[in-house]
Design an enzyme around this catalytic site. Structure first.
Site, PDB file in Angstrom:
ATOM      1  N   ASN A  37       0.881  -1.111  -0.182  1.00 55.01           N
ATOM      2  CA  ASN A  37      -0.117  -0.018   0.099  1.00 55.01           C
ATOM      3  C   ASN A  37       0.938   1.487   0.278  1.00 55.01           C
ATOM      4  OD1 ASN A  37      -2.341   1.168   0.046  1.00 55.01           O
ATOM      5  ND2 ASN A  37      -3.384   0.998   1.781  1.00 55.01           N
ATOM      6  N   HIS A 122     -14.671  -5.411  10.548  1.00 56.38           N
ATOM      7  CA  HIS A 122     -14.435  -4.085  10.701  1.00 56.38           C
ATOM      8  C   HIS A 122     -15.978  -2.948  11.768  1.00 56.38           C
ATOM      9  CE1 HIS A 122     -10.341  -3.449   9.427  1.00 56.38           C
ATOM     10  NE2 HIS A 122     -10.170  -4.645  10.073  1.00 56.38           N
ATOM     11  N   ARG A 147     -13.814  -5.640  15.066  1.00 60.79           N
ATOM     12  CA  ARG A 147     -13.197  -4.605  15.651  1.00 60.79           C
ATOM     13  C   ARG A 147     -14.106  -3.459  15.508  1.00 60.79           C
ATOM     14  NH1 ARG A 147      -7.506  -2.337  12.518  1.00 60.79           N
ATOM     15  NH2 ARG A 147      -9.222  -0.414  11.434  1.00 60.79           N
ATOM     16  N   TYR A 159      -7.724   7.164  12.729  1.00 57.85           N
ATOM     17  CA  TYR A 159      -7.729   5.963  12.187  1.00 57.85           C
ATOM     18  C   TYR A 159      -7.973   4.808  12.034  1.00 57.85           C
ATOM     19  CZ  TYR A 159      -5.895   3.823  15.981  1.00 57.85           C
ATOM     20  OH  TYR A 159      -5.947   3.094  17.446  1.00 57.85           O
ATOM     21  N   ASP A 210      -7.670  -1.571  17.142  1.00 58.93           N
ATOM     22  CA  ASP A 210      -6.434  -1.541  16.862  1.00 58.93           C
ATOM     23  C   ASP A 210      -5.562  -0.336  16.846  1.00 58.93           C
ATOM     24  OD1 ASP A 210      -3.820  -1.595  14.942  1.00 58.93           O
ATOM     25  OD2 ASP A 210      -4.904  -1.986  13.529  1.00 58.93           O
ATOM     26  N   HIS A 212      -2.466   0.862  16.134  1.00 59.20           N
ATOM     27  CA  HIS A 212      -2.289   1.534  15.013  1.00 59.20           C
ATOM     28  C   HIS A 212      -0.731   1.922  15.751  1.00 59.20           C
ATOM     29  CE1 HIS A 212      -1.899   2.355  10.780  1.00 59.20           C
ATOM     30  NE2 HIS A 212      -3.136   0.701  10.952  1.00 59.20           N
ATOM     31  N   GLU A 236      -4.564  -5.218  19.105  1.00 57.07           N
ATOM     32  CA  GLU A 236      -3.819  -4.697  17.922  1.00 57.07           C
ATOM     33  C   GLU A 236      -2.617  -3.876  18.071  1.00 57.07           C
ATOM     34  OE1 GLU A 236      -4.850  -5.271  14.524  1.00 57.07           O
ATOM     35  OE2 GLU A 236      -3.602  -4.351  13.576  1.00 57.07           O
ATOM     36  N   GLU A 262       1.338  -6.480  11.095  1.00 56.83           N
ATOM     37  CA  GLU A 262       1.278  -6.726   9.984  1.00 56.83           C
ATOM     38  C   GLU A 262       2.313  -5.575   9.343  1.00 56.83           C
ATOM     39  OE1 GLU A 262      -2.429  -4.554  11.052  1.00 56.83           O
ATOM     40  OE2 GLU A 262      -2.035  -2.667  10.560  1.00 56.83           O
ATOM     41  N   ARG A 283       0.319 -11.022  12.652  1.00 58.64           N
ATOM     42  CA  ARG A 283      -0.204 -11.111  12.051  1.00 58.64           C
ATOM     43  C   ARG A 283       0.219 -10.717  10.619  1.00 58.64           C
ATOM     44  NH1 ARG A 283      -4.596  -8.884  11.954  1.00 58.64           N
ATOM     45  NH2 ARG A 283      -4.132  -6.847  10.467  1.00 58.64           N
ATOM     46  N   HIS A 312      -3.434 -10.315   8.731  1.00 63.17           N
ATOM     47  CA  HIS A 312      -3.693  -9.163   8.391  1.00 63.17           C
ATOM     48  C   HIS A 312      -4.510  -9.771   6.993  1.00 63.17           C
ATOM     49  CE1 HIS A 312      -2.649  -4.996   6.359  1.00 63.17           C
ATOM     50  NE2 HIS A 312      -3.604  -4.525   7.002  1.00 63.17           N
ATOM     51  N   ASP A 316      -6.236  -3.590   1.830  1.00 64.83           N
ATOM     52  CA  ASP A 316      -5.249  -3.400   0.454  1.00 64.83           C
ATOM     53  C   ASP A 316      -4.791  -4.195   0.073  1.00 64.83           C
ATOM     54  OD1 ASP A 316      -5.028  -1.609   3.659  1.00 64.83           O
ATOM     55  OD2 ASP A 316      -2.740  -2.651   2.972  1.00 64.83           O
ATOM     56  N   GLU A 339      -8.364 -11.725   9.641  1.00 67.76           N
ATOM     57  CA  GLU A 339      -9.003 -10.306   9.491  1.00 67.76           C
ATOM     58  C   GLU A 339     -10.002 -10.166   7.726  1.00 67.76           C
ATOM     59  OE1 GLU A 339      -6.562  -6.683   8.589  1.00 67.76           O
ATOM     60  OE2 GLU A 339      -7.562  -5.561   9.582  1.00 67.76           O
ATOM     61  N   TRP A 402       1.902   6.523  12.355  1.00 64.82           N
ATOM     62  CA  TRP A 402       0.602   6.456  11.918  1.00 64.82           C
ATOM     63  C   TRP A 402       0.210   5.359  11.965  1.00 64.82           C
ATOM     64  CZ3 TRP A 402      -2.050   3.358   7.794  1.00 64.82           C
ATOM     65  CH2 TRP A 402      -3.216   3.761   7.979  1.00 64.82           C
TER      66      TRP A 402
HETATM   67  O1  EZ4 Z   1      -4.067   0.682   8.796  1.00 67.52           O
HETATM   68  O2  EZ4 Z   1      -3.613  -1.857   5.820  1.00 67.52           O
HETATM   69  O3  EZ4 Z   1      -5.396  -4.056  11.156  1.00 67.52           O
HETATM   70  N1  EZ4 Z   1      -5.370  -3.259   9.858  1.00 67.52           N
HETATM   71  C1  EZ4 Z   1      -4.763  -2.069   9.518  1.00 67.52           C
HETATM   72  C2  EZ4 Z   1      -5.136  -1.625   8.289  1.00 67.52           C
HETATM   73  C3  EZ4 Z   1      -3.726  -1.241   7.719  1.00 67.52           C
HETATM   74  C4  EZ4 Z   1      -3.644  -0.786   5.954  1.00 67.52           C
HETATM   75  C5  EZ4 Z   1      -2.537  -0.237   5.909  1.00 67.52           C
HETATM   76  O4  EZ4 Z   1      -2.291  -0.840   4.622  1.00 67.52           O
HETATM   77  O5  EZ4 Z   1      -4.084  -1.890  10.436  1.00 67.52           O
HETATM   78  O6  EZ4 Z   1      -6.244  -0.957   7.762  1.00 67.52           O
HETATM   79 CO    CO Z   2      -3.687  -3.081  12.420  1.00 62.13          CO
END
Ligand code: EZ4
Ligand code: CO
Length: 402
Positions: A37, A122, A147, A159, A210, A212, A236, A262, A283, A312, A316, A339, A402
């Protein structure tokens, strides 16, 4: 069975996908997912400039040897670009093997350990009530694991939250845009979100979250502890786990299960996390972690330490990767969860798939190989569009994960 030529197909049915198509002199071809991605063209160049010329003429049956040729044989090895390319080659070779032998991939991996792979959906919303409504919709569709992500009050962007009515898609056209982040506001909000989720939906639903990569180790330990009463299935990426030892701190403070990986691409990203049992779920997906050939080893290694998989599976990662993941999920003993984010309908204009969802799980049919195909003419109707993942900045201006 010799490899005669290869194509790298880049298309953008709603979002970019990179697909490797490997051809053999027996008329059988295989597909691999090479999508990374926001860095798609780097993988295309790695494949076209470095890998494909070295693949021509090799015996497609010798997957293990080809894997090591591109991994061990590359002096400058590892990293997401190189491994996304190698993963696509590996997936395409396993696809070819299945097609040549007339059998689905799961059968080459030891057959089925289960009939269906538990998935998580999700749910998200701009705020708590919208996120909880979204949980209810997925529960009504039969999902057993969900999630939950919600916009944090007084933080402009978060996010994991759907914009508009489509599937969640973090990459946006053009160069990376900036999003805001505030750790104290998040740490106050997240436990309230899960308290409300449990009050609304009870104890049985499996809930995931998550982070992130947004927290420092001690902040992550605090969150994992604060979430403990709500019995998450997993938390996560509580920290950016480049420093694997940082998970010791999180682990020593909480029994909330942890999922990481991931963004990893080899077993070496996990060794401490696994041998010290600092995570519960790994993941790293097939299409970024060296394909079937490497993930078989990582999953087996993880199984010795009672770590399960939770691949994961965001939008994407292409349908080729999702199908291969389901084969793998059905086959191995230490499968945990998969997922599952539905691809937009337009993706099915390009890819034909062999998987189906029912009752909170995914399964594949007996199409030989991975079981997904790509229509090159239709793919050509959706040319590549530059897109990037966001970058995050704290409210005081500090650039953040991020
Ligand atoms: O942000 O796949 O757990 N899933 C994630 C995703 C990631 C994207 C990044 O390309 O964190 O949504
Ligand atoms: Co994630």
């Amino acid at each position: 069975m010799r490899i005669t030529h290869a194509k790298v197909i880049v298309c953008c049915p709603g979002r970019n996908f990179v697909t490797l198509k490997l051809f053999t002199d027996q008329g059988v071809y295989g597909l691999g997912d090479a999508t990374l991605n926001g860095r798609e063209k780097a993988v295309v160049a790695y494949l076209e400039e470095h890998c494909i010329p070295a693949l021509i003429g090799r015996d497609a049956r010798n997957i293990e040897d080809i894997w090591h040729y591109f991994y061990r044989g590359a002096y400058f090895r590892r990293g997401p670009v190189a491994l996304a390319a190698l993963s696509a080659i590996d997936l395409a070779l396993w696809d070819i093997k299945g097609k040549a032998l007339g059998t689905p991939l799961y059968n080459l991996l030891g057959g089925k350990s289960r009939q269906t792979a538990l998935v998580y959906a999700h749910a998200s919303g701009k705020g708590m009530s919208e996120a909880l409504e979204s949980v209810g919709r997925f529960r009504d569709l039969g999902y057993k694991a969900i999630r939950v992500q919600a916009g944090v009050p007084d933080v402009p962007d978060t996010y994991g939250v759907v914009q508009g009515s489509g599937a969640y898609e973090p990459a946006k056209r053009g160069i990376a845009h900036e999003e805001a982040w505030d750790t104290p506001k998040y740490l106050r909000f997240a436990p309230k979100l899960f308290q409300k989720a449990r009050e609304t939906y009870g104890d049985e639903l499996l809930l995931l979250h998550d982070v992130h990569h947004r927290l420092t180790p001690i902040e992550a330990a605090r969150l994992a502890q604060d979430l403990e009463p709500f019995r998450l299935f997993w938390l996560e990426d509580p920290v950016a786990a480049e420093l694997q030892e940082s998970l010791r701190l999180v682990r020593s403070h909480s029994t909330t299960p942890i999922a990481i990986g991931e963004v990893f691409n080899t077993a070496f990203d996990f060794t401490t996390l696994i041998t010290e049992q600092l995570i519960d779920y790994m993941r790293m997906p097939l299409c970024h972690g060296g394909g079937i050939t490497h993930l078989q080893k990582v999953a087996a290694f993880a199984s010795l330490y009672h770590v399960q998989t939770g691949f994961h599976g965001a939008t994407d990662l292409s349908p080729v990767n999702l199908a291969a993941s389901i084969h793998f999920d059905l086959a191995i003993n230490n499968f945990g969860i998969q997922e599952y984010m539905l691809h937009a309908d337009i993706v099915r204009d390009v890819f034909t798939t062999n998987y189906s969802y029912a009752d909170g799980g995914l399964t594949v049919d007996d199409t030989p190989g991975i079981g997904v195909d790509i229509d090159e003419d239709r793919a050509a109707k959706y040319p590549y569009q530059m897109a990037s993942l966001p970058v995050a900045r704290k409210l005081d201006g500090t650039l953040w994960n991020w």
